[in-house]
Design an enzyme around this catalytic site. Structure first.
Site, PDB file in Angstrom:
ATOM      1  N   CYS A 113       0.802  -1.221   0.000  1.00 25.93           N
ATOM      2  CA  CYS A 113       0.000   0.000   0.000  1.00 25.93           C
ATOM      3  C   CYS A 113       0.841   1.281   0.000  1.00 25.93           C
ATOM      4  CB  CYS A 113      -0.932   0.015   1.209  1.00 25.93           C
ATOM      5  SG  CYS A 113      -1.883  -1.502   1.388  1.00 25.93           S
ATOM      6  N   HIS A 241      -3.137   6.863   1.791  1.00 25.87           N
ATOM      7  CA  HIS A 241      -3.550   5.564   1.264  1.00 25.87           C
ATOM      8  C   HIS A 241      -5.027   5.343   1.573  1.00 25.87           C
ATOM      9  CE1 HIS A 241      -4.145   1.427   0.483  1.00 25.87           C
ATOM     10  NE2 HIS A 241      -4.101   1.050   1.749  1.00 25.87           N
ATOM     11  N   ASN A 271     -10.210  -0.170  -1.503  1.00 22.91           N
ATOM     12  CA  ASN A 271      -8.766  -0.189  -1.249  1.00 22.91           C
ATOM     13  C   ASN A 271      -8.079  -0.812  -2.458  1.00 22.91           C
ATOM     14  OD1 ASN A 271      -6.143  -0.789  -0.443  1.00 22.91           O
ATOM     15  ND2 ASN A 271      -6.720  -1.489   1.590  1.00 22.91           N
TER      16      ASN A 271
END
Length: 315
Positions: A113, A241, A271
């Site tokens: 990430c 993120h 995500n």
């Protein structure tokens, strides 16, 4: 040595949309449950014939077009991804082949990430050192391929996509457009977010990640601002993120960026791991929510319990 700057951005998402209602028909969940816990409403899912390098290539082509460059102008390609199926050729080489980039250095960066902000720092360092003149920095992940679609704790989170940035050397005497990176990790907690096994599957210890992100990371993100000589209140935007709205909103508040636009692309994209920061950043630019030269904090965190952040100037 001259500093570097981002001169253009671009993003790409597959056409397939998976809603919370769709997920409620697959696992024991509901729209209310998902929105109350992670803030996500929809996510994009790539088809079986859409590999990671195709997502990356579309985003990179848009960034190149926005910069007014041709593939021949690029001498470094960096792809941040943790969902490449094959070990070789890497995604960067495949993107270069797709776009017809002749002879670039081509490397993948796997910091999950936080991959894009690590790759962006690497491109900045290469340009500053004179080993590259123009770089394509791409974050691309196909999280749907590493997801257990029977696990309601993880399948509600993920989406697929890509975002890209063109990084070029600044003019002599020009203020750098990419600030110093602040990066690091917590290796002893690395198992809190995992993509492992055969076939590989995404898993995480959600509460541990939440506590770490909301308590440890605000001070680190503020230090990234300090390295650029800015106060958090000076920021025009904060692009974290896009893990979970319940992480993004408290973290943005604790950083102290009181005047900043806060990217909340997780609501519509889920995500997307290494793609999440460039994807959200490109959308803010495309919608005109931030203007040329505005200072923006990009801050990635998560997999490996790694983090990396820097302040950049909007293209």
């Amino acid at each position: 040595m001259h500093g570097s700057r981002i001169t253009a951005v671009g993003h790409y998402q597959p056409a397939g949309i998976l809603t919370n209602e769709d997920l409620a028909g697959m696992v024991d969940t509901s729209d209310e449950w998902i929105r109350s816990r992670v803030g996500i409403r929809t996510r994009r899912i790539a088809g079986p014939d859409e590999p990671v390098d195709e997502l990356a290539g579309h985003a990179a082509a848009k960034a190149l077009a926005a910069a007014g460059l041709t593939p021949a102008d690029v001498d470094l390609v960096l792809v941040a991804t943790s969902t490449a199926v094959d070990r070789s050729p890497n995604m960067a080489a495949r993107v270069a082949a797709r776009l017809g980039i002749p002879g670039p250095a081509a490397m993948d960066v796997n910091v999950v990430c936080a991959g894009f902000t690590h790759a962006l720092a690497t491109a900045d360092h290469a340009v500053r050192a004179g080993s590259a003149s123009r770089a394509l920095v791409i974050g691309a992940d196909k999280m749907s391929e590493v997801t257990d679609w029977t696990d309601r704790t993880t399948c509600v989170l993920v989406g697929d996509g890509a975002g890209a940035a063109v990084v070029e050397a600044g003019a002599p005497g020009q203020e750098p457009g990419i600030g110093p990176v602040l990066w690091g990790s917590v290796p002893e907690m690395g198992n809190a977010v995992r993509i492992e096994g055969t076939p590989p599957r995404f898993a995480q210890e959600g509460q541990s990640v939440y506590r770490w992100a909301t308590t440890r990371l605000p001070a680190i993100a503020r230090q990234a601002c300090e390295r650029s000589g800015l106060e958090p209140a000076d920021l025009a935007a904060v692009v974290l993120h896009q893990a979970n709205l319940r992480i993004i909103e408290p973290l943005a508040g604790k950083i102290g960026a009181v005047n900043a636009v806060v990217a909340r692309d997780v609501v519509e994209s889920g995500n997307t791991s290494a793609a999440s920061i460039p994807l959200a950043f490109s959308k803010l630019v495309e919608r005109g929510e931030i203007g040329t030269g505005d200072p923006v904090l990009l801050f990635g965190f998560g997999g490996n319990l790694s983090y990396a952040g820097q302040v950049v100037r909007c293209p």
